[in-house]
Design an enzyme around this catalytic site. Structure first.
Site, PDB file in Angstrom:
ATOM      1  N   ASN A 179      -1.070   3.697   4.177  1.00 17.83           N
ATOM      2  CA  ASN A 179      -0.538   2.779   5.186  1.00 17.83           C
ATOM      3  C   ASN A 179      -1.758   2.236   5.892  1.00 17.83           C
ATOM      4  O   ASN A 179      -2.331   2.901   6.764  1.00 17.83           O
ATOM      5  CB  ASN A 179       0.382   3.528   6.161  1.00 17.83           C
ATOM      6  N   ALA A 193      -2.459  -2.748  10.182  1.00 21.93           N
ATOM      7  CA  ALA A 193      -2.651  -4.203  10.197  1.00 21.93           C
ATOM      8  C   ALA A 193      -3.602  -4.682   9.100  1.00 21.93           C
ATOM      9  O   ALA A 193      -3.518  -5.839   8.664  1.00 21.93           O
ATOM     10  CB  ALA A 193      -3.163  -4.634  11.569  1.00 21.93           C
ATOM     11  N   GLU A 240       2.345   2.494  -1.320  1.00 25.61           N
ATOM     12  CA  GLU A 240       2.153   1.897   0.014  1.00 25.61           C
ATOM     13  C   GLU A 240       3.345   2.267   0.890  1.00 25.61           C
ATOM     14  O   GLU A 240       4.494   2.183   0.453  1.00 25.61           O
ATOM     15  CB  GLU A 240       2.052   0.371  -0.091  1.00 25.61           C
ATOM     16  N   HIS A 260       4.956   1.773   4.917  1.00 21.65           N
ATOM     17  CA  HIS A 260       4.950   1.260   6.295  1.00 21.65           C
ATOM     18  C   HIS A 260       6.096   1.916   7.038  1.00 21.65           C
ATOM     19  O   HIS A 260       7.223   1.970   6.523  1.00 21.65           O
ATOM     20  CB  HIS A 260       5.101  -0.264   6.333  1.00 21.65           C
TER      21      HIS A 260
HETATM   22  C1  DQA Z   1       2.571  -0.692  10.072  1.00 19.83           C
HETATM   23  C2  DQA Z   1       2.978  -2.163  10.127  1.00 19.83           C
HETATM   24  C3  DQA Z   1       1.775  -3.032  10.444  1.00 19.83           C
HETATM   25  O1  DQA Z   1       2.159  -4.401  10.502  1.00 19.83           O
HETATM   26  C4  DQA Z   1       1.192  -2.634  11.781  1.00 19.83           C
HETATM   27  O2  DQA Z   1       0.045  -3.402  12.053  1.00 19.83           O
HETATM   28  C5  DQA Z   1       0.906  -1.182  11.873  1.00 19.83           C
HETATM   29  C6  DQA Z   1       1.899  -0.256  11.364  1.00 19.83           C
HETATM   30  C7  DQA Z   1       3.789   0.229   9.837  1.00 19.83           C
HETATM   31  O3  DQA Z   1       3.562   1.369   9.458  1.00 19.83           O
HETATM   32  O4  DQA Z   1       4.925  -0.180  10.067  1.00 19.83           O
HETATM   33  O5  DQA Z   1      -0.098  -0.765  12.438  1.00 19.83           O
HETATM   34  O6  DQA Z   1       1.673  -0.500   8.991  1.00 19.83           O
END
Ligand code: DQA
Length: 140
Positions: free
Chosen positions: A71, A74, A95, A97
């Site tokens: 992860n 950004a 990946e 998020h």
């Molecule tokens: C993130 C989503 C990204 O857009 C954000 O900048 C993060 C966290 C997530 O885990 O949802 O820092 O990677």
């Protein structure tokens, strides 16, 4: 099996950072419960707020681990350099998020890591990491 989890910028503050989006669980407590659920897997967690440090770590660990869960925060949306580093990894990359990036601002909709990943899990909070571990356990 050894899995390297890489977290990018600001993910060290999960637990207190925007809890309405990212939840209140910390990575340390999640790691403890995953270690308990999967005693046969060696899980290593690396977090950095610095792009170069993330690249260094991918290069350092890519021969030693069976898979990466990443992860990149950004940097997922911006870092050609991290995606280039992942291009020379010949192990599965998942990946993750925490939030559903497709439900959020448009600049989060694109991931430069997604084309290199075997799978992408979004919007499931910390459970997404657990799903990734489970998937890798069955696959490898
Ligand atoms: C993130 C989503 C990204 O857009 C954000 O900048 C993060 C966290 C997530 O885990 O949802 O820092 O990677």
């Amino acid at each position: 099996m050894r899995i390297c989890i890489i977290n990018g910028p600001n993910l060290n503050e999960i637990g207190t950072r925007e809890p309405e989006i990212y939840g209140t669980l910390t990575f340390q407590s999640a790691m403890d419960s995953w270690a308990n659920d999967y005693p046969d897997i060696q899980l290593e967690l690396f977090q950095s707020n610095h792009e170069g440090a993330i690249i260094d770590h991918i290069q350092l660990r890519k021969q030693e681990v069976s898979a990466f869960i990443i992860n990149a925060g950004a940097y997922s949306h911006t870092s050609i350099a991290i995606s280039d580093a992942l291009r020379s990894v010949d192990k599965p990359i998942i990946e993750v998020h925490l939030s559903n990036i497709f439900k959020r601002e448009e600049f989060r909709h694109k991931s430069l890591i997604a084309p290199l990943a075997e799978a992408c899990i979004v919007g499931m909070g910390m459970q997404g990491y657990k799903m990734a571990i489970k998937y890798l356990l069955e696959k490898i």
